[in-house]
Design an enzyme around this catalytic site. Structure first.
Site, PDB file in Angstrom:
ATOM      1  N   LYS A 143     -10.562 -13.994  -0.134  1.00  0.00           N
ATOM      2  CA  LYS A 143     -10.548 -12.535   0.110  1.00  0.00           C
ATOM      3  C   LYS A 143      -9.330 -11.914  -0.568  1.00  0.00           C
ATOM      4  O   LYS A 143      -9.440 -10.889  -1.241  1.00  0.00           O
ATOM      5  CB  LYS A 143     -10.482 -12.264   1.607  1.00  0.00           C
ATOM      6  CG  LYS A 143     -10.136 -10.831   1.974  1.00  0.00           C
ATOM      7  CD  LYS A 143     -10.121 -10.588   3.459  1.00  0.00           C
ATOM      8  CE  LYS A 143      -8.804 -10.868   4.095  1.00  0.00           C
ATOM      9  NZ  LYS A 143      -7.780  -9.822   3.928  1.00  0.00           N
ATOM     10  N   ASN A 144      -8.172 -12.560  -0.414  1.00  0.00           N
ATOM     11  CA  ASN A 144      -6.940 -11.948  -0.901  1.00  0.00           C
ATOM     12  C   ASN A 144      -6.721 -12.126  -2.397  1.00  0.00           C
ATOM     13  O   ASN A 144      -5.752 -11.605  -2.943  1.00  0.00           O
ATOM     14  CB  ASN A 144      -5.750 -12.470  -0.095  1.00  0.00           C
ATOM     15  CG  ASN A 144      -5.811 -11.983   1.349  1.00  0.00           C
ATOM     16  OD1 ASN A 144      -6.613 -11.110   1.679  1.00  0.00           O
ATOM     17  ND2 ASN A 144      -4.989 -12.564   2.204  1.00  0.00           N
ATOM     18  N   CYS A 180      -1.012  -1.091  11.564  1.00  0.00           N
ATOM     19  CA  CYS A 180      -2.126  -1.772  12.221  1.00  0.00           C
ATOM     20  C   CYS A 180      -1.510  -2.655  13.310  1.00  0.00           C
ATOM     21  O   CYS A 180      -0.322  -2.589  13.574  1.00  0.00           O
ATOM     22  CB  CYS A 180      -2.900  -2.629  11.215  1.00  0.00           C
ATOM     23  SG  CYS A 180      -1.928  -4.007  10.617  1.00  0.00           S
ATOM     24  N   ARG A 208       3.141  -1.752   7.942  1.00  0.00           N
ATOM     25  CA  ARG A 208       2.555  -1.924   6.611  1.00  0.00           C
ATOM     26  C   ARG A 208       3.006  -0.838   5.618  1.00  0.00           C
ATOM     27  O   ARG A 208       2.209  -0.078   5.078  1.00  0.00           O
ATOM     28  CB  ARG A 208       1.027  -1.960   6.700  1.00  0.00           C
ATOM     29  CG  ARG A 208       0.463  -2.891   7.750  1.00  0.00           C
ATOM     30  CD  ARG A 208       0.821  -4.352   7.575  1.00  0.00           C
ATOM     31  NE  ARG A 208       0.208  -4.989   6.434  1.00  0.00           N
ATOM     32  CZ  ARG A 208      -0.993  -5.571   6.462  1.00  0.00           C
ATOM     33  NH1 ARG A 208      -1.707  -5.526   7.550  1.00  0.00           N
ATOM     34  NH2 ARG A 208      -1.491  -6.136   5.383  1.00  0.00           N
ATOM     35  N   ASP A 238      -0.490 -15.907   7.667  1.00  0.00           N
ATOM     36  CA  ASP A 238      -1.911 -15.807   8.047  1.00  0.00           C
ATOM     37  C   ASP A 238      -2.394 -17.048   8.784  1.00  0.00           C
ATOM     38  O   ASP A 238      -3.442 -17.026   9.414  1.00  0.00           O
ATOM     39  CB  ASP A 238      -2.781 -15.579   6.798  1.00  0.00           C
ATOM     40  CG  ASP A 238      -2.526 -14.218   6.189  1.00  0.00           C
ATOM     41  OD1 ASP A 238      -2.948 -13.996   5.047  1.00  0.00           O
ATOM     42  OD2 ASP A 238      -1.884 -13.393   6.855  1.00  0.00           O
ATOM     43  N   ARG A 241     -14.221  -9.420   8.575  1.00  0.00           N
ATOM     44  CA  ARG A 241     -13.493  -8.972   7.385  1.00  0.00           C
ATOM     45  C   ARG A 241     -13.046 -10.141   6.519  1.00  0.00           C
ATOM     46  O   ARG A 241     -12.906 -10.002   5.322  1.00  0.00           O
ATOM     47  CB  ARG A 241     -12.238  -8.187   7.802  1.00  0.00           C
ATOM     48  CG  ARG A 241     -12.498  -6.846   8.436  1.00  0.00           C
ATOM     49  CD  ARG A 241     -11.199  -6.119   8.619  1.00  0.00           C
ATOM     50  NE  ARG A 241     -10.422  -6.190   7.389  1.00  0.00           N
ATOM     51  CZ  ARG A 241      -9.098  -6.143   7.333  1.00  0.00           C
ATOM     52  NH1 ARG A 241      -8.402  -6.050   8.443  1.00  0.00           N
ATOM     53  NH2 ARG A 241      -8.464  -6.211   6.181  1.00  0.00           N
TER      54      ARG A 241
HETATM   55  C1  EPZ Z   1      -1.093  -9.505   1.908  1.00  0.00           C
HETATM   56  O1  EPZ Z   1      -0.844  -8.303   2.610  1.00  0.00           O
HETATM   57  C2  EPZ Z   1      -2.355 -10.073   2.521  1.00  0.00           C
HETATM   58  N1  EPZ Z   1      -3.459  -9.137   2.336  1.00  0.00           N
HETATM   59  C3  EPZ Z   1      -2.126 -10.339   4.006  1.00  0.00           C
HETATM   60  O2  EPZ Z   1      -3.297 -10.953   4.504  1.00  0.00           O
HETATM   61  C4  EPZ Z   1      -0.961 -11.317   4.156  1.00  0.00           C
HETATM   62  O3  EPZ Z   1      -0.706 -11.512   5.529  1.00  0.00           O
HETATM   63  C5  EPZ Z   1       0.273 -10.734   3.472  1.00  0.00           C
HETATM   64  O4  EPZ Z   1      -0.024 -10.449   2.091  1.00  0.00           O
HETATM   65  C6  EPZ Z   1       1.456 -11.688   3.514  1.00  0.00           C
HETATM   66  O5  EPZ Z   1       1.108 -12.908   2.911  1.00  0.00           O
HETATM   67  C7  EPZ Z   1      -4.077  -9.076   1.127  1.00  0.00           C
HETATM   68  O6  EPZ Z   1      -3.706  -9.772   0.189  1.00  0.00           O
HETATM   69  C8  EPZ Z   1      -5.220  -8.119   1.007  1.00  0.00           C
HETATM   70  P1  EPZ Z   1       3.085  -7.831   2.031  1.00  0.00           P
HETATM   71  P2  EPZ Z   1       0.289  -7.277   2.065  1.00  0.00           P
HETATM   72  O7  EPZ Z   1       3.185  -6.573   1.248  1.00  0.00           O
HETATM   73  O8  EPZ Z   1       0.268  -7.246   0.584  1.00  0.00           O
HETATM   74  C9  EPZ Z   1       6.633  -5.778   4.332  1.00  0.00           C
HETATM   75  C10 EPZ Z   1      -5.008 -11.355   5.964  1.00  0.00           C
HETATM   76  O9  EPZ Z   1      -4.944 -11.851   7.084  1.00  0.00           O
HETATM   77  N2  EPZ Z   1       6.597  -4.752   3.269  1.00  0.00           N
HETATM   78  O10 EPZ Z   1       3.487  -9.119   1.420  1.00  0.00           O
HETATM   79  O11 EPZ Z   1       0.137  -6.002   2.818  1.00  0.00           O
HETATM   80  C11 EPZ Z   1       5.433  -5.628   5.236  1.00  0.00           C
HETATM   81  O12 EPZ Z   1       5.676  -4.622   6.212  1.00  0.00           O
HETATM   82  C12 EPZ Z   1      -4.019 -10.316   5.555  1.00  0.00           C
HETATM   83  O13 EPZ Z   1      -5.821 -11.704   5.065  1.00  0.00           O
HETATM   84  C13 EPZ Z   1       7.591  -3.794   3.262  1.00  0.00           C
HETATM   85  O14 EPZ Z   1       8.492  -3.793   4.115  1.00  0.00           O
HETATM   86  O15 EPZ Z   1       1.602  -8.019   2.572  1.00  0.00           O
HETATM   87  C14 EPZ Z   1       5.301  -6.983   5.841  1.00  0.00           C
HETATM   88  O16 EPZ Z   1       6.164  -7.080   6.945  1.00  0.00           O
HETATM   89  C15 EPZ Z   1      -3.180  -9.852   6.715  1.00  0.00           C
HETATM   90  N3  EPZ Z   1       7.559  -2.816   2.313  1.00  0.00           N
HETATM   91  C16 EPZ Z   1       5.776  -7.910   4.722  1.00  0.00           C
HETATM   92  O17 EPZ Z   1       6.481  -7.088   3.789  1.00  0.00           O
HETATM   93  C17 EPZ Z   1       6.581  -2.779   1.360  1.00  0.00           C
HETATM   94  O18 EPZ Z   1       6.627  -1.868   0.500  1.00  0.00           O
HETATM   95  C18 EPZ Z   1       4.643  -8.596   3.988  1.00  0.00           C
HETATM   96  O19 EPZ Z   1       3.845  -7.596   3.418  1.00  0.00           O
HETATM   97  C19 EPZ Z   1       5.575  -3.762   1.384  1.00  0.00           C
HETATM   98  C20 EPZ Z   1       5.594  -4.739   2.342  1.00  0.00           C
END
Ligand code: EPZ
Length: 423
Positions: A22-23, A118, A123, A310, A402
């Site tokens: 998915k990711n 969420c 996020r 995850d 999802r």
């Molecule tokens: C991706 O989300 C995945 N989703 C998530 O999978 C996964 O948990 C996550 O990466 C971490 O591995 C997809 O790929 C579609 P991040 P993403 O930006 O890109 C903080 C699932 O279960 N952050 O790496 O949204 C954020 O708040 C889902 O399949 C900032 O602070 O994750 C979080 O605490 C859930 N500022 C951390 O980084 C920003 O500008 C990780 O977020 C961006 C992120």
């Protein structure tokens, strides 16, 4: 609303074939906007999020043909791509932000409402925007304060960008935007997940010049245009990890096919510490929970290649019945313990303090009415339902839909006593 009814099941036995990631498929679908040509994406899992991304691309003016029978999605962006993503679709999937970088190239002006927080966290997207601003994109700050990303740029220019946190989404958005920027972009402290590598290989097939994907420094030399290509996405490492836990928690013996073991090093290491027997065979990865007692261990989630966030809730499911106490520390998301309350309804007696959870283990769980608080937590309470006494009723399973293709069928084929009921 649909529910899962899960009864105590015997050991899971047999084989399961993992679906496409998915990711990986979501950013790759977003990247098709970088060309006018047809792209064919294979091994695309049949998931709600893929359906929403198809609808989003259609709403932006692309022709999208989703062939469920062979898990492929064809996207022809064409010439008249629109720049505004409709809120009713974006609110269904926060990954909609992934179209931002590509959309700015295509239209010069992209407007994407933010879905907001969420269950697992706020996020934010400030790192995505920091990278785009460094490439010359202007963001309407007033609209941003109202939760709308309104981004304009006539021409993006390469730059050196440091990500304060190795955000997966920010890495993907900046990498996509940099492929057609003038000059070279160096992305430092980039996320290193396998899905980043898969996106980079898709983009390079299209004619992009990306080096270093999968490390913390990615270099992208801008090119003038990209062409349509065919690509098969990597297997879903989190789905694979979830079924590994299923084999472990039920003391089963499961062959997991279509899996890349190197994507699961941290999970394999921790499950081995717990006494789970894991071996690679010609056909796939054999996971046995029936060889040794399942022992406690401690988990700390980290960006890849650390233990994946995850997998935190599915692994915690195993720790509730492991021998002895365990500690789980969640460092990636600020609120990813919503599943603890659900495990406790089943008798897990877990205590949390900030981002640490203390799991006493040695529990005989009892079936209960529980909810899926996010897609991975939903899978986790199904796993505990497989070993709990009596019936476990899991609601809000749209979360699970999802991220897990044919979850019930795959579990049933392994001997799980689970059924989906519509209210
Ligand atoms: C991706 O989300 C995945 N989703 C998530 O999978 C996964 O948990 C996550 O990466 C971490 O591995 C997809 O790929 C579609 P991040 P993403 O930006 O890109 C903080 C699932 O279960 N952050 O790496 O949204 C954020 O708040 C889902 O399949 C900032 O602070 O994750 C979080 O605490 C859930 N500022 C951390 O980084 C920003 O500008 C990780 O977020 C961006 C992120």
């Amino acid at each position: 609303m649909a529910k899962f009814l899960v009864q105590k099941s015997g050991p899971l036995k047999g084989e399961v074939t993992i679906s496409g990631s998915k990711n990986a498929v979501l950013p790759i679908m977003a990247a098709t906007l970088l060309t006018e040509d047809k792209c064919e994406i294979n091994d695309a899992p049949d998931l709600r999020d893929v359906e929403v991304m198809c609808k989003l691309l259609e709403s932006l003016g692309c022709d999208v043909d989703r062939k469920l029978e062979n898990n492929s999605v064809e996207v022809i962006p064409g010439k008249d791509v629109k720049g505004e993503a409709p809120y009713d679709l974006v609110k269904m999937m926060r990954a909609s932000i992934l179209v931002l970088g590509a959309l700015i190239h295509r239209t010069g002006h992209a407007v994407i409402p933010l879905p907001g927080g969420c269950a697992i966290g706020k996020r934010p997207v400030e790192l995505h925007l920091k990278g785009l601003k460094a490439m010359g994109v202007s963001i309407d700050e007033d609209k941003l304060s109202r939760g709308i990303v309104d981004a304009r740029a006539d021409q993006l220019t390469g730059n050196t960008i440091y990500l304060d946190f190795p955000s997966v989404g920010a890495t993907e958005v900046v990498m996509m935007a940099a492929t057609l920027a003038k000059g070279t972009t160096v992305l430092e402290n980039a996320a290193q997940e396998p899905e980043i590598v898969d996106l980079a290989s898709f983009l390079n097939k299209m004619g992009a010049r990306i080096k270093g994907a999968g490390t913390d420094t990615v270099k992208i030399v801008g090119v003038d245009s990209l062409k349509g290509v065919k690509h098969s996405v990597i297997p879903d490492r989190i789905e694979a990890g979830t079924f590994m836990i299923g084999a472990a928690i039920t003391k089963g013996d499961v062959l997991i096919k279509n899996v890349v073991p190197s994507h699961l090093k941290a999970v394999i290491a921790k499950l081995s510490e717990c006494g789970v027997a894991i071996s690679m065979t010609e056909e796939g990865m054999r996971v046995r929970g029936d060889v040794n007692p399942i022992l406690a261990t401690n988990i700390k989630t980290l960006p890849y290649p650390g233990f994946p966030t995850d997998m935190q809730s599915p692994f915690m499911a195993l720790l509730t019945v492991a021998k002895g106490p365990s500690v789980v520390i969640e460092t990636v998301f600020e609120n990813r313990f919503m599943h603890v309350g659900e495990f406790n309804r089943m008798g897990a007696n877990i205590k949390t303090d900030g981002n640490a959870a203390m799991i006493p283990g040695d529990k005989v769980l009892e079936g209960a009415q529980v909810v899926a608080t996010d897609l991975r937590a939903g899978a986790a309470v199904v796993l505990t339902g497989l070993v709990a006494e009596g019936m476990t009723e899991v609601s809000q399973i749209y979360h699970i839909d999802r991220g897990y293709e044919n979850f019930v069928d795959k579990l049933k084929a392994l001997g799980a006593n689970i059924m989906r009921v519509e209210d």
